[in-house]
Structures are given as C-alpha cells and as structure tokens.
Design a protein around this motif. Structure first.
Motif, PDB file in Angstrom:
ATOM      1  N   ALA A 127       0.830  -1.204   0.000  1.00  0.00           N
ATOM      2  CA  ALA A 127       0.000   0.000   0.000  1.00  0.00           C
ATOM      3  C   ALA A 127       0.868   1.259   0.000  1.00  0.00           C
ATOM      4  CB  ALA A 127      -0.933  -0.005   1.212  1.00  0.00           C
ATOM      5  N   LEU A 128       1.921   1.251   0.803  1.00  0.00           N
ATOM      6  CA  LEU A 128       2.840   2.395   0.871  1.00  0.00           C
ATOM      7  C   LEU A 128       3.543   2.593  -0.464  1.00  0.00           C
ATOM      8  CD1 LEU A 128       4.362   4.578   2.492  1.00  0.00           C
ATOM      9  CD2 LEU A 128       5.978   2.807   3.199  1.00  0.00           C
ATOM     10  N   LEU A 129       4.005   1.506  -1.037  1.00  0.00           N
ATOM     11  CA  LEU A 129       4.699   1.564  -2.327  1.00  0.00           C
ATOM     12  C   LEU A 129       3.791   2.129  -3.416  1.00  0.00           C
ATOM     13  CD1 LEU A 129       7.293   0.756  -3.918  1.00  0.00           C
ATOM     14  CD2 LEU A 129       6.181  -1.445  -4.351  1.00  0.00           C
ATOM     15  N   GLU A 130       2.562   1.629  -3.488  1.00  0.00           N
ATOM     16  CA  GLU A 130       1.622   2.088  -4.505  1.00  0.00           C
ATOM     17  C   GLU A 130       1.310   3.575  -4.334  1.00  0.00           C
ATOM     18  OE1 GLU A 130       0.504   0.617  -7.100  1.00  0.00           O
ATOM     19  OE2 GLU A 130       1.076  -1.475  -6.750  1.00  0.00           O
ATOM     20  N   LEU A 131       1.146   4.005  -3.087  1.00  0.00           N
ATOM     21  CA  LEU A 131       0.788   5.402  -2.836  1.00  0.00           C
ATOM     22  C   LEU A 131       1.919   6.337  -3.249  1.00  0.00           C
ATOM     23  CD1 LEU A 131      -1.515   7.158  -1.525  1.00  0.00           C
ATOM     24  CD2 LEU A 131      -0.029   7.268   0.465  1.00  0.00           C
ATOM     25  N   CYS A 134       2.198   6.411  -7.253  1.00  0.00           N
ATOM     26  CA  CYS A 134       1.157   6.986  -8.133  1.00  0.00           C
ATOM     27  C   CYS A 134       0.642   8.359  -7.693  1.00  0.00           C
ATOM     28  CB  CYS A 134      -0.018   6.006  -8.272  1.00  0.00           C
ATOM     29  SG  CYS A 134      -1.047   5.873  -6.801  1.00  0.00           S
ATOM     30  N   THR A 135       1.185   8.921  -6.609  1.00  0.00           N
ATOM     31  CA  THR A 135       0.720  10.249  -6.187  1.00  0.00           C
ATOM     32  C   THR A 135       1.787  11.334  -6.288  1.00  0.00           C
ATOM     33  OG1 THR A 135       1.309   9.905  -3.853  1.00  0.00           O
ATOM     34  CG2 THR A 135      -0.921   9.248  -4.550  1.00  0.00           C
ATOM     35  N   GLY A 136       3.067  10.951  -6.240  1.00  0.00           N
ATOM     36  CA  GLY A 136       4.131  11.944  -6.273  1.00  0.00           C
ATOM     37  C   GLY A 136       4.227  12.760  -4.998  1.00  0.00           C
ATOM     38  N   ASN A 154     -13.608   9.367  -5.482  1.00  0.00           N
ATOM     39  CA  ASN A 154     -12.829  10.076  -6.504  1.00  0.00           C
ATOM     40  C   ASN A 154     -11.394   9.579  -6.603  1.00  0.00           C
ATOM     41  OD1 ASN A 154     -15.049  11.701  -6.985  1.00  0.00           O
ATOM     42  ND2 ASN A 154     -14.388  13.274  -5.528  1.00  0.00           N
ATOM     43  N   CYS A 155     -11.027   8.646  -5.712  1.00  0.00           N
ATOM     44  CA  CYS A 155      -9.627   8.178  -5.653  1.00  0.00           C
ATOM     45  C   CYS A 155      -8.688   9.381  -5.494  1.00  0.00           C
ATOM     46  CB  CYS A 155      -9.253   7.378  -6.886  1.00  0.00           C
ATOM     47  SG  CYS A 155     -10.008   5.742  -6.967  1.00  0.00           S
ATOM     48  N   SER A 156      -8.956  10.190  -4.489  1.00  0.00           N
ATOM     49  CA  SER A 156      -8.157  11.393  -4.272  1.00  0.00           C
ATOM     50  C   SER A 156      -7.852  11.580  -2.791  1.00  0.00           C
ATOM     51  CB  SER A 156      -8.886  12.627  -4.810  1.00  0.00           C
ATOM     52  OG  SER A 156     -10.089  12.848  -4.081  1.00  0.00           O
ATOM     53  N   GLU A 174      -5.560   0.464  -8.698  1.00  0.00           N
ATOM     54  CA  GLU A 174      -4.679  -0.543  -8.090  1.00  0.00           C
ATOM     55  C   GLU A 174      -4.255  -0.109  -6.694  1.00  0.00           C
ATOM     56  OE1 GLU A 174      -0.579  -3.064  -9.092  1.00  0.00           O
ATOM     57  OE2 GLU A 174      -1.165  -1.367 -10.351  1.00  0.00           O
ATOM     58  N   CYS A 175      -3.907   1.152  -6.560  1.00  0.00           N
ATOM     59  CA  CYS A 175      -3.531   1.686  -5.242  1.00  0.00           C
ATOM     60  C   CYS A 175      -4.719   1.618  -4.286  1.00  0.00           C
ATOM     61  CB  CYS A 175      -3.053   3.134  -5.398  1.00  0.00           C
ATOM     62  SG  CYS A 175      -2.573   3.917  -3.846  1.00  0.00           S
ATOM     63  N   LYS A 176      -5.900   1.941  -4.778  1.00  0.00           N
ATOM     64  CA  LYS A 176      -7.118   1.893  -3.959  1.00  0.00           C
ATOM     65  C   LYS A 176      -7.341   0.496  -3.402  1.00  0.00           C
ATOM     66  CE  LYS A 176     -12.158   2.557  -4.386  1.00  0.00           C
ATOM     67  NZ  LYS A 176     -13.246   3.014  -5.291  1.00  0.00           N
ATOM     68  N   VAL A 177      -7.152  -0.525  -4.243  1.00  0.00           N
ATOM     69  CA  VAL A 177      -7.347  -1.914  -3.807  1.00  0.00           C
ATOM     70  C   VAL A 177      -6.398  -2.261  -2.666  1.00  0.00           C
ATOM     71  CG1 VAL A 177      -7.050  -4.325  -4.501  1.00  0.00           C
ATOM     72  CG2 VAL A 177      -8.264  -2.728  -6.006  1.00  0.00           C
TER      73      VAL A 177
END
Length: 280
Positions: A127-131, A134-136, A154-156, A174-177
């Motif tokens: 989860a940390l890696l994905e965040l 994909c968010t910068g 909104n995935c925000s 993917e990050c949301k999952v």
C-alpha cells in the motif's frame, strides 16, 4: 537588543505564520550554530564581514546546497530585524548563495518498480509503495495523511504540503485496492493512514518510511538507491512520458515556482538514455 532576544522574537513570528515544527526545529539548529560562532552580541554590532567569516567556516565542511540553507536563514533573520525596525540597516543584504550544479532528478525505471512490488511481504509495504508511486507525494505529506483524508469515490487525497498549503492528489484503482486491503487488515483505531508494525496506535514516521523502503529494495536486490523522493521524481517522469504539460505537473507536485518543475523537462532525454544503457 541581543542576538538571543532577536531569535525569540523571530521564532515567535514564524510560529504565528504557521511554519511547521520541522522547519522551526531546523531554524533552532541554524540559530544555535550562528550563536556558537558569534556569541550573543548586540545585533547592531553584527557586520557583513562577521557573517561572511561565519559562513566561510561553514563552507569548509558543507555542500553548496547545505551552505545555501545557512545563508537563507541568516538573511531571513536579519531581514526580519530590519523590517521590524530593530535594525537601521541589514548586514546580511549582500550575502549571496553559492551556485549549484544543475542536477537531473534520479528516477526509478519500470523494471525496478516491478521488482519492488514483487518483493512486498506485507499489505502495508504494498500500500505504501503504490501510494508513493502513483501520487508523487513528498514523504512528509505521506506521513501526515489520515484515513479520513481519503476520498474513495474520486480516488483522491487532500494532502498538506510545504507551508501548510493543501492540494488534491489522485491515486490509481490498483492503489485503492491495496489501501483498502491494508486498512481492512488493521484492528486499531489510529487515524493515521500508515502505522508502525510494533505499535499500531503510532503513526509511521519519516525515518520508518525510509527504512521500510530500504528493506524492500534490499529484499528485491535492487542496485539503485531507493528513497521516498525518488518516487516523486519517477511520478513526474511518468507524467512527462505520457505527454502531460509542465504546468499540470507543477500543480500535481505542489511546486510554488514553475522553475522548480522545469528541471523535470530534462528527464525525458535522460530517461531514454537510462533505458538504452540498461537494455542495449
């Protein structure tokens, strides 16, 4: 007025302006070093040569970027004294920062990101890696995120950036999952998005985030140095590769000045060279 008295007034002013505790702690250290060199004289007795002598000693052991931080603090302190009429002239007015070499931000290639994902052994790691990817977000922004800041529809996320400025960032499906999987696995009531493994009621701090990424990189046998800000550079690089204009990237990264974002324009060519060196 003594230098120590000026410092207390200056610090109080910055607190009122809403400067972050981390920034204030950095200023405390800067002031301590200044007073170690100058003592506690009357501020009217402090001259430009005295300040230059202090900074020249610092320059012997500091990188130009770190010396620049020292100079900016000194200028800010004495500009405050002058603007508040504690001084009739500003002794720091002619101080100039050292010239810095233009460095191209370092990024992760797609192969490294895949290896990192494969190496994840916990839901929190993934989860940390994905965040980050994909968010910068800056690592300090990630540290401060609370669960309630996430807008799942909104995935925000509304993050608190530098200078307490808020901006909205977005994350992928993917990050949301993975975020949902991670949060569902937790049995605590902590409001923080990421908590420590040893104490689920404690927010995951910046050093712990850095350590978690280092451990992940070691496990994946990735030769590239992996650290939080490298994901931010990678994010900007991905946006560039996909044709995003620089003003859009500036907004996504939360840069106040366009010139800060401009350096990422060099990434497009550098990324191609990196891919060529790696795969040819």
């Amino acid at each position: 007025m003594k230098l120590s008295e000026l410092w207390h007034l200056y610090e109080a002013d910055k607190r009122i302006q809403g400067y972050s505790p981390r920034t204030l702690n950095a200023y405390v250290l800067q002031n301590k070093m200044l007073m170690t060199e100058l003592g506690d004289p009357e501020i009217a007795e402090i001259t430009l040569p005295m300040l230059k002598q202090y900074l020249a000693k610092q320059a012997e052991r500091l990188k130009p970027s770190s010396l620049g931080h020292r100079i900016r603090f000194v200028r800010s302190l004495f500009r405050y004294a002058y603007e508040e009429t504690y001084l009739t002239s500003n002794p720091s007015l002619k101080l100039r920062e050292p010239k810095l070499d233009k460095r191209i931000p370092k990024f992760l290639v797609e192969e490294d990101v895949i290896h990192l994902k494969i190496s994840c052994q916990s839901l929190r790691e993934r989860a940390l890696l994905e965040l980050l990817y994909c968010t910068g977000c800056r690592v300090g922004e990630v540290e401060r995120i609370n669960i309630e800041d996430l807008n799942w529809e909104n995935c925000s996320i509304v993050v608190n950036g530098k200078g307490s400025k808020q901006r909205e960032v977005y994350f992928t499906i993917e990050c949301k999952v993975w975020l949902r999987k991670y949060l569902t696995s937790r049995g605590d009531t902590c409001k923080a998005l990421f908590v420590t493994d040893t104490n689920p009621t404690k927010r995951m701090a910046i050093p712990t985030i850095r350590w978690a990424l280092k451990r992940l990189a070691d496990r994946g046998e990735i030769e590239t140095n992996v650290y939080p800000h490298r994901f931010r550079h990678t994010y900007a690089c991905q946006l560039l590769d996909n044709g995003a204009p620089l003003d859009f990237i500036q907004g996504m990264l939360g840069h106040e000045k366009a010139s800060t974002t401009q350096i990422y324009a060099q990434l497009r060519g550098e990324r191609r060279r990196e891919m060529y060196r790696r795969f040819f």
